[in-house]
Design an enzyme around this catalytic site. Structure first.
Site, PDB file in Angstrom:
ATOM      1  N   ASP A 197       1.329  -1.724  -0.489  1.00 16.94           N
ATOM      2  CA  ASP A 197       0.095  -0.064  -0.389  1.00 16.94           C
ATOM      3  C   ASP A 197       0.850   1.312  -0.170  1.00 16.94           C
ATOM      4  O   ASP A 197       2.280   1.238   0.141  1.00 16.94           O
ATOM      5  CB  ASP A 197      -0.916  -0.347   1.410  1.00 16.94           C
ATOM      6  CG  ASP A 197      -1.595   0.962   1.290  1.00 16.94           C
ATOM      7  OD1 ASP A 197      -2.067   2.060   0.181  1.00 16.94           O
ATOM      8  OD2 ASP A 197      -2.289   1.508   2.273  1.00 16.94           O
ATOM      9  N   GLU A 220       2.423   4.603  -4.127  1.00 16.98           N
ATOM     10  CA  GLU A 220       2.387   5.631  -5.414  1.00 16.98           C
ATOM     11  C   GLU A 220       4.021   6.084  -6.013  1.00 16.98           C
ATOM     12  O   GLU A 220       3.848   6.407  -6.540  1.00 16.98           O
ATOM     13  CB  GLU A 220       1.354   6.705  -4.675  1.00 16.98           C
ATOM     14  CG  GLU A 220       0.162   6.478  -5.139  1.00 16.98           C
ATOM     15  CD  GLU A 220      -0.246   5.459  -4.260  1.00 16.98           C
ATOM     16  OE1 GLU A 220       0.114   5.324  -3.181  1.00 16.98           O
ATOM     17  OE2 GLU A 220      -0.837   4.452  -4.125  1.00 16.98           O
ATOM     18  N   ASP A 242      -9.604   3.625  -1.696  1.00 17.64           N
ATOM     19  CA  ASP A 242     -10.071   3.954  -1.081  1.00 17.64           C
ATOM     20  C   ASP A 242     -11.773   5.085  -1.449  1.00 17.64           C
ATOM     21  O   ASP A 242     -12.025   5.601  -0.868  1.00 17.64           O
ATOM     22  CB  ASP A 242      -9.872   5.211   0.080  1.00 17.64           C
ATOM     23  CG  ASP A 242      -8.153   4.589   0.609  1.00 17.64           C
ATOM     24  OD1 ASP A 242      -7.877   3.327   0.670  1.00 17.64           O
ATOM     25  OD2 ASP A 242      -7.765   5.598   1.123  1.00 17.64           O
TER      26      ASP A 242
HETATM   27  C1  GLC Z   1      -4.783   2.610   3.276  1.00 16.19           C
HETATM   28  C2  GLC Z   1      -5.187   2.135   1.955  1.00 16.19           C
HETATM   29  C3  GLC Z   1      -6.156   1.303   2.949  1.00 16.19           C
HETATM   30  C4  GLC Z   1      -5.752   0.466   4.512  1.00 16.19           C
HETATM   31  C5  GLC Z   1      -5.147   1.827   5.390  1.00 16.19           C
HETATM   32  C6  GLC Z   1      -4.271   2.167   6.263  1.00 16.19           C
HETATM   33  O1  GLC Z   1      -5.661   4.540   3.202  1.00 16.19           O
HETATM   34  O2  GLC Z   1      -5.354   2.336   0.986  1.00 16.19           O
HETATM   35  O3  GLC Z   1      -7.089   0.374   2.353  1.00 16.19           O
HETATM   36  O4  GLC Z   1      -6.853   0.178   4.662  1.00 16.19           O
HETATM   37  O5  GLC Z   1      -4.308   2.458   3.878  1.00 16.19           O
HETATM   38  O6  GLC Z   1      -2.912   1.345   5.755  1.00 16.19           O
END
Ligand code: GLC
Length: 781
Positions: free
Chosen positions: A407, A410, A484
């Site tokens: 995650d 980017e 998200d």
């Molecule tokens: C970001 C991700 C989400 C995750 C959060 C905490 O917002 O997109 O899926 O739960 O970070 O790690």
């Protein structure tokens, strides 16, 4: 802020659009050829035309030098040898392969790409290829009235992308995800044009910020980049499926995923302790709700430091993982790229001591704020860093972890620009380049580092990787979830075209957070979303900190029962889905498809957003609005059977279909078949029976389908340990014949027969099976 009010439209704000002056590439001065490549020296720069295959041609414009043809992160194919016929005259040069034709007008340089029958695919008009002094490069192409555009990776809005402007710049967008929100997390600078039933593709291989403008001019579209070469590939099609085969020939295909990753996955930001994770797992088992994985979000770590566990809340992760494994459940932890700046933290120390983090040219490490606070970011553009990062995953693989969730790659940074300073200088394997150039491939290279090392560490088992960010080629390493979203019906609706366009962009393994991530979900929405999730390639329920928990049982018995039905349904469909995943891994053709992929002649499918296909013969038409129990379903050519009621429907018509909250309309094309099994509580449990459901047709139709199976978790299939059966169904006025002519591979499954069930048989029809005992097809060779 005033900008968020009507003030934004204040008459005083109007700005005259300043005409941008581009320098055209100009006329051809000289040209020469070398193997499959033609180099043109033009008045204002250089162009190369390289034939990659008979049906793929590459065009590269370089302002100042001979085009560089060997520096792609996305392309894994190399040009093939082929015969190219040349016809030259004073005005033009025509280059022809068996499937494509490039017509180059010399004064000025203008390129037309035609198919083998001289149908125009791409054409330039008054404007062609050009650039600006600031480094921007651009291609203008004529836009046909009948052009419809698809792909562009992960975009909000509708399926048909005509009339929009799309930017590629990997961006962490928590909110909003509106139809106009652009860009999002993934950059796939690729699109497919569908024009009067014929398709072709364009892949713009440029890692800078790119923009595709299919909106501003009625007769022309353009694609441009902030820098680099204008480097694009034209794929001849002519079917949507062949365009995708051609695009994934270039950028690679999804490796066959482990079967467990196709199962249901449960996540939460965050399950905060071992106790909580165990409770969730036990609930699934006790409630007969199948599950294959539970995700650990950032709270499993010690102060959000990657490659650590919080010893208080997760005192014995190894035990937890092996206990859950006994229950048939895998644990998938999140791994973000940001490494906490902490002089006492080993990973940070290594990064600094071994010089592995992103830096400015002057030598300072770049620091940005993410979950752990001030953090440094590994420079994945360097082989040494990829190896280091990959090796670090032994921390997880040694305790039995087979799946990782990437995650914030980017990379996301909590600042105004949402990312790293664009002037950071990446090592780029010896060809240093700024972040402005390499931003879009940060997630791709993190994926490569993670997947490749896990593959080594797992001793023959298939790794699973989930990612938020990526670039063309990300399918080689990871499945993609769409970030998200929110618990809005509109986001459920939007997820269909989004995942379909990801599939059309070479990423067949994708799905949204089922139930919606942020905002509070509700029972009805969760049910309808789970019905869709049961058929999206990636199926994970995930929700955010501070919002309602949304595990299947959170809204009481009534809803739990319906959700259970659909998660179980996912497992009943597993043999069919796995066969389609296999097919995607060898051809690039996605599991979940828009109808236009199978019916490109049918214009009614061109922007059909609220229905999708699973394979080539099943249409799913979910209910996507609250309180709705009837919906219009468009069925294309053929005759269709409602799987639940058995009712038949004529194609090329729209029908009103009733679906109570516990129903999902699914239609199978008559004359075809699907493979199912009994549900199991996870994919570790091999089904005992396989059931081939044949839907009798009438008029001499025949249908082929390749059923595929293997051990589901190792790479032994690469050495022949698989089972592949070519099934043919033929319906005539007096018989439905099921043949399994071709049978290959050495894998011996737990089942030894395929039971055949024929639905909708006419009184005059008998069933003929190739082994003639009329109930089953024996698997014994
Ligand atoms: C970001 C991700 C989400 C995750 C959060 C905490 O917002 O997109 O899926 O739960 O970070 O790690």
């Amino acid at each position: 802020m005033l900008e968020d009010t009507s003030f934004a439209l204040h008459p005083g704000n109007e700005q005259q659009s300043k005409a941008v002056i581009y320098r055209d590439i100009g006329s051809v001065k000289t040209y020469r050829s070398e193997d499959n490549t033609y180099y043109f020296h033009c008045e204002n720069g250089y162009i190369a035309i390289q034939f990659f295959t008979n049906s793929i041609v590459r065009v590269v414009m370089n302002r100042t030098n001979k085009p560089e043809l060997n520096d792609s992160y996305a392309v894994v194919a190399t040009p093939e040898k082929m015969d190219i016929a040349e016809e030259t005259s004073d005005e033009q040069i025509i280059l022809k392969t068996e499937r494509l034709e490039a017509v180059i007008q010399k004064k000025p340089f203008r390129l037309t790409v035609n198919d083998k029958d001289s149908n125009v695919l791409l054409e330039e008009g008054e404007r062609g290829m050009a650039y600006r002094e600031n480094g921007e490069v651009i291609a203008f192409k004529k836009m046909n009235d009948n052009d419809h555009f698809y792909g562009f990776g992960e975009k909000s809005g509708h399926l048909d992308k005509r009339g929009g402007k799309y930017e590629m710049w990997n961006t962490d967008v928590y909110a909003p995800h509106n139809p106009e929100t652009d860009p999002l997390y993934e950059s796939i600078p690729y699109f497919m044009t569908l024009r009067d039933g014929r398709a072709h593709g364009v892949f713009f291989d440029n890692t800078f910020r790119t923009t595709f403008d299919m909106k501003s001019d009625r007769e022309m579209y353009s694609y441009k980049a902030e820098g680099g070469q204008l480097d694009y590939y034209v794929m001849a099609g002519p079917e949507p499926k062949s365009v995708l085969e051609q695009y994934t020939h270039l950028t690679g295909r999804m490796p066959l995923p482990p079967k467990w990753s196709l199962g249901y996955q449960q996540s939460r930001y965050s399950y905060q302790s071992e106790t909580e994770v165990r409770e969730v797992a036990e609930n699934f088992i006790n409630k007969n709700i199948p599950i294959d994985a539970i995700h650990l979000d950032i709270h499993y770590m010690n102060g959000f430091r990657v490659f650590t566990f919080d010893k208080e809340k997760f005192p014995n992760p190894e035990q937890l993982i092996s206990d859950l494994r006994e229950m048939g459940i895998r644990v998938v932890p999140i791994v973000d790229p940001g490494v906490k700046k902490d002089a006492e933290y080993a990973v940070y120390q290594e990064g600094i001591n071994q010089d592995l983090f992103c830096k400015y040219m002057e030598g300072d490490v770049y620091f940005g704020e993410v979950w752990p606070g001030v953090s440094a970011f590994p420079d994945f553009t360097d082989e040494k860093v990829r190896k280091w990062w990959g090796d670090k995953h032994e921390f997880y693989t040694e305790i039995g972890i087979e799946g990782i969730w990437n995650d914030m790659n980017e990379p996301a940074v909590f600042n105004e620009t949402k990312t790293m300073d664009v002037s950071v200088m990446h090592r780029n394997d010896g060809r240093p380049a700024v972040h402005r150039e390499l931003h879009n491939i940060y997630g791709l290279l993190m994926g490569q580092a993670t997947y490749d090392s896990m593959k080594e560490q797992l001793n023959g088992k298939r790794p699973f990787l989930l990612t938020r960010a990526g670039f063309s080629g990300i399918q080689r390493y990871a499945a993609v979830w769409t970030g998200d979203n929110r618990s809005f019906w509109e986001h459920l609706q939007m997820s269909l075209p989004m995942v379909m366009n990801l599939g059309l962009s070479g990423i067949p393994f994708a799905g949204p957070d089922v139930g919606g991530f942020a905002h509070d979900t509700n029972a009805e929405l969760l049910v309808r979303w789970t019905q869709v999730g049961a058929f999206t390639p990636y199926f994970r329920n995930h929700s955010a900190l501070g919002f309602r928990y949304q595990e299947p049982w959170q809204f009481g018995e009534k809803y739990e029962k319906i959700i259970r039905k659909f998660i179980q349904m996912r497992y009943k469909w597993m043999p069919q889905l796995y066969s389609l995943f296999y097919h995607a891994s060898v051809s690039g053709i996605p599991v979940m498809r828009p109808l236009l992929m199978e019916f490109p002649e049918d214009m009614k499918t061109y922007n059909l957003n609220d229905q999708f296909m699973i394979g080539d013969n099943v249409i799913i038409a979910p209910v996507l609005s609250p309180s709705v129990t009837d919906r219009a379903v468009y069925l294309p050519k053929g005759e269709w059977v409602d799987m639940e009621t058995g009712a038949g429907y004529q194609g090329e018509q729209t029908h009103l279909i009733h679906a109570e909250l516990d129903q999902l309309p699914i239609f199978v094309k008559r004359g075809t078949a699907i493979m199912q099994t009994e549900w199991t509580s996870n994919t570790d449990k091999s089904p005992k029976d396989l059931n081939l459901h044949v839907y009798a047709g009438e008029n001499n139709e025949s249908y082929q389908f390749t059923f595929y199976d293997d051990d589901g978790e190792t790479f032994a299939f690469e050495n022949g340990l698989f089972l592949r059966i070519a099934i043919e169904v033929k319906s005539t006025a007096d018989a439905v014949t099921v043949n399994t002519a071709e049978h290959s591979g050495d894998y011996l499954p737990a089942y030894d027969k395929i039971k055949v069930h024929v639905h909708g048989l006419d009184d005059s029809q008998e069933v003929i099976l190739n082994n003639s005992d009329n109930t089953a097809i024996s698997l014994v060779k």
